[in-house]
Write a protein that holds these residues in place. Structure first.
Motif, PDB file in Angstrom:
ATOM      1  N   MET A 195       0.861  -1.171   0.000  1.00  0.00           N
ATOM      2  CA  MET A 195       0.000   0.000   0.000  1.00  0.00           C
ATOM      3  C   MET A 195       0.907   1.235   0.000  1.00  0.00           C
ATOM      4  N   SER A 196       0.571   2.232  -0.828  1.00  0.00           N
ATOM      5  CA  SER A 196       1.374   3.448  -0.901  1.00  0.00           C
ATOM      6  C   SER A 196       1.152   4.301   0.348  1.00  0.00           C
ATOM      7  N   VAL A 197       2.067   5.224   0.575  1.00  0.00           N
ATOM      8  CA  VAL A 197       1.934   6.127   1.719  1.00  0.00           C
ATOM      9  C   VAL A 197       0.658   6.953   1.582  1.00  0.00           C
ATOM     10  N   ALA A 198       0.358   7.427   0.380  1.00  0.00           N
ATOM     11  CA  ALA A 198      -0.867   8.203   0.149  1.00  0.00           C
ATOM     12  C   ALA A 198      -2.109   7.379   0.501  1.00  0.00           C
ATOM     13  N   GLU A 199      -2.113   6.100   0.158  1.00  0.00           N
ATOM     14  CA  GLU A 199      -3.253   5.237   0.483  1.00  0.00           C
ATOM     15  C   GLU A 199      -3.380   5.039   1.994  1.00  0.00           C
ATOM     16  N   ILE A 200      -2.255   4.923   2.675  1.00  0.00           N
ATOM     17  CA  ILE A 200      -2.282   4.791   4.134  1.00  0.00           C
ATOM     18  C   ILE A 200      -2.839   6.063   4.763  1.00  0.00           C
ATOM     19  N   ILE A 201      -2.391   7.212   4.269  1.00  0.00           N
ATOM     20  CA  ILE A 201      -2.900   8.498   4.761  1.00  0.00           C
ATOM     21  C   ILE A 201      -4.408   8.562   4.575  1.00  0.00           C
ATOM     22  N   ARG A 202      -4.871   8.215   3.372  1.00  0.00           N
ATOM     23  CA  ARG A 202      -6.320   8.247   3.081  1.00  0.00           C
ATOM     24  C   ARG A 202      -7.085   7.343   4.049  1.00  0.00           C
ATOM     25  N   LYS A 203      -6.627   6.122   4.201  1.00  0.00           N
ATOM     26  CA  LYS A 203      -7.317   5.157   5.057  1.00  0.00           C
ATOM     27  C   LYS A 203      -7.404   5.659   6.501  1.00  0.00           C
ATOM     28  N   LYS A 204      -6.314   6.177   7.026  1.00  0.00           N
ATOM     29  CA  LYS A 204      -6.291   6.610   8.420  1.00  0.00           C
ATOM     30  C   LYS A 204      -7.116   7.875   8.645  1.00  0.00           C
ATOM     31  N   LEU A 205      -7.043   8.829   7.719  1.00  0.00           N
ATOM     32  CA  LEU A 205      -7.823  10.056   7.894  1.00  0.00           C
ATOM     33  C   LEU A 205      -9.314   9.801   7.703  1.00  0.00           C
ATOM     34  N   GLU A 206      -9.671   8.922   6.796  1.00  0.00           N
ATOM     35  CA  GLU A 206     -11.085   8.568   6.639  1.00  0.00           C
ATOM     36  C   GLU A 206     -11.617   7.922   7.911  1.00  0.00           C
ATOM     37  N   ALA A 207     -10.837   7.058   8.516  1.00  0.00           N
ATOM     38  CA  ALA A 207     -11.271   6.387   9.746  1.00  0.00           C
ATOM     39  C   ALA A 207     -11.363   7.360  10.916  1.00  0.00           C
ATOM     40  N   SER A 253     -15.838  14.750   4.502  1.00  0.00           N
ATOM     41  CA  SER A 253     -16.719  14.834   3.344  1.00  0.00           C
ATOM     42  C   SER A 253     -15.891  15.049   2.083  1.00  0.00           C
ATOM     43  N   LEU A 254     -14.669  15.545   2.254  1.00  0.00           N
ATOM     44  CA  LEU A 254     -13.722  15.682   1.151  1.00  0.00           C
ATOM     45  C   LEU A 254     -12.323  15.457   1.698  1.00  0.00           C
ATOM     46  N   LEU A 255     -11.541  14.691   0.975  1.00  0.00           N
ATOM     47  CA  LEU A 255     -10.151  14.454   1.344  1.00  0.00           C
ATOM     48  C   LEU A 255      -9.327  14.439   0.065  1.00  0.00           C
ATOM     49  N   GLU A 256      -8.466  15.436  -0.075  1.00  0.00           N
ATOM     50  CA  GLU A 256      -7.564  15.501  -1.218  1.00  0.00           C
ATOM     51  C   GLU A 256      -6.144  15.290  -0.711  1.00  0.00           C
ATOM     52  N   GLU A 279       7.571   8.226  -1.088  1.00  0.00           N
ATOM     53  CA  GLU A 279       6.610   9.303  -0.859  1.00  0.00           C
ATOM     54  C   GLU A 279       6.912   9.939   0.498  1.00  0.00           C
ATOM     55  N   THR A 280       7.334  11.209   0.493  1.00  0.00           N
ATOM     56  CA  THR A 280       7.772  11.863   1.725  1.00  0.00           C
ATOM     57  C   THR A 280       7.097  13.199   1.996  1.00  0.00           C
ATOM     58  N   HIS A 281       6.640  13.876   0.944  1.00  0.00           N
ATOM     59  CA  HIS A 281       6.086  15.228   1.071  1.00  0.00           C
ATOM     60  C   HIS A 281       4.659  15.252   0.519  1.00  0.00           C
ATOM     61  N   PHE A 282       3.723  15.730   1.332  1.00  0.00           N
ATOM     62  CA  PHE A 282       2.319  15.730   0.925  1.00  0.00           C
ATOM     63  C   PHE A 282       1.647  17.064   1.220  1.00  0.00           C
ATOM     64  N   ARG A 283       0.630  17.366   0.407  1.00  0.00           N
ATOM     65  CA  ARG A 283      -0.279  18.488   0.658  1.00  0.00           C
ATOM     66  C   ARG A 283      -1.673  17.879   0.718  1.00  0.00           C
ATOM     67  N   ILE A 284      -2.396  18.160   1.796  1.00  0.00           N
ATOM     68  CA  ILE A 284      -3.733  17.595   1.941  1.00  0.00           C
ATOM     69  C   ILE A 284      -4.758  18.687   2.229  1.00  0.00           C
ATOM     70  N   THR A 285      -5.972  18.415   1.816  1.00  0.00           N
ATOM     71  CA  THR A 285      -7.131  19.225   2.187  1.00  0.00           C
ATOM     72  C   THR A 285      -8.125  18.268   2.814  1.00  0.00           C
ATOM     73  N   THR A 318      -7.455  22.476   6.729  1.00  0.00           N
ATOM     74  CA  THR A 318      -8.474  21.770   7.508  1.00  0.00           C
ATOM     75  C   THR A 318      -9.682  22.674   7.645  1.00  0.00           C
ATOM     76  N   LEU A 319     -10.794  22.254   7.083  1.00  0.00           N
ATOM     77  CA  LEU A 319     -12.009  23.066   7.054  1.00  0.00           C
ATOM     78  C   LEU A 319     -13.219  22.264   7.501  1.00  0.00           C
ATOM     79  N   THR A 320     -14.198  22.981   8.052  1.00  0.00           N
ATOM     80  CA  THR A 320     -15.507  22.372   8.282  1.00  0.00           C
ATOM     81  C   THR A 320     -16.281  22.445   6.963  1.00  0.00           C
TER      82      THR A 320
END
Length: 94
Positions: free
Chosen positions: A1-13, A18-21, A40-46, A83-85
């Motif tokens: 599993m890629s680092v981005a996929e791990i990030i997605r899985k953990k933040l969704e949980a 309602s949105l995760l980029e 994969e070491t550097h990320f930008r997320i919304t 990070t937004l509501t």
């Protein structure tokens, strides 16, 4: 599993967003501290989540970094985040 996929899985949980980029910006940091070729070491997320309601920016960021505690530092060297509501996100697009 890629680092981005791990990030997605953990933040969704953790935050039920309602949105995760997630944008992998690792290639933009060649030659900088923390860059490791092919990793994969550097990320930008919304993250847009109702879980952020009533919380200041720093508390929201702590929620994100707590969810990613195992990844922070290794392999994630840098994490830029918005990070937004849902209401804040709607107001930005209005």
């Amino acid at each position: 599993m890629s680092v981005a996929e791990i990030i997605r899985k953990k933040l969704e949980a953790a935050l039920s967003p309602s949105l995760l980029e997630i944008v992998d910006e690792s290639d933009r940091h060649k030659g900088h501290a923390g860059h490791r070729p092919g990793v994969e070491t550097h990320f930008r997320i919304t993250v847009i989540s109702a879980a952020f309601a009533g919380k200041p920016r720093v508390a929201r960021q702590r929620m994100v970094t707590a969810a990613l505690a195992e990844e922070m530092g290794n392999p994630v060297h840098a994490l830029s985040m918005r990070t937004l509501t849902p209401e804040e996100a709607a107001a930005e697009t209005a």
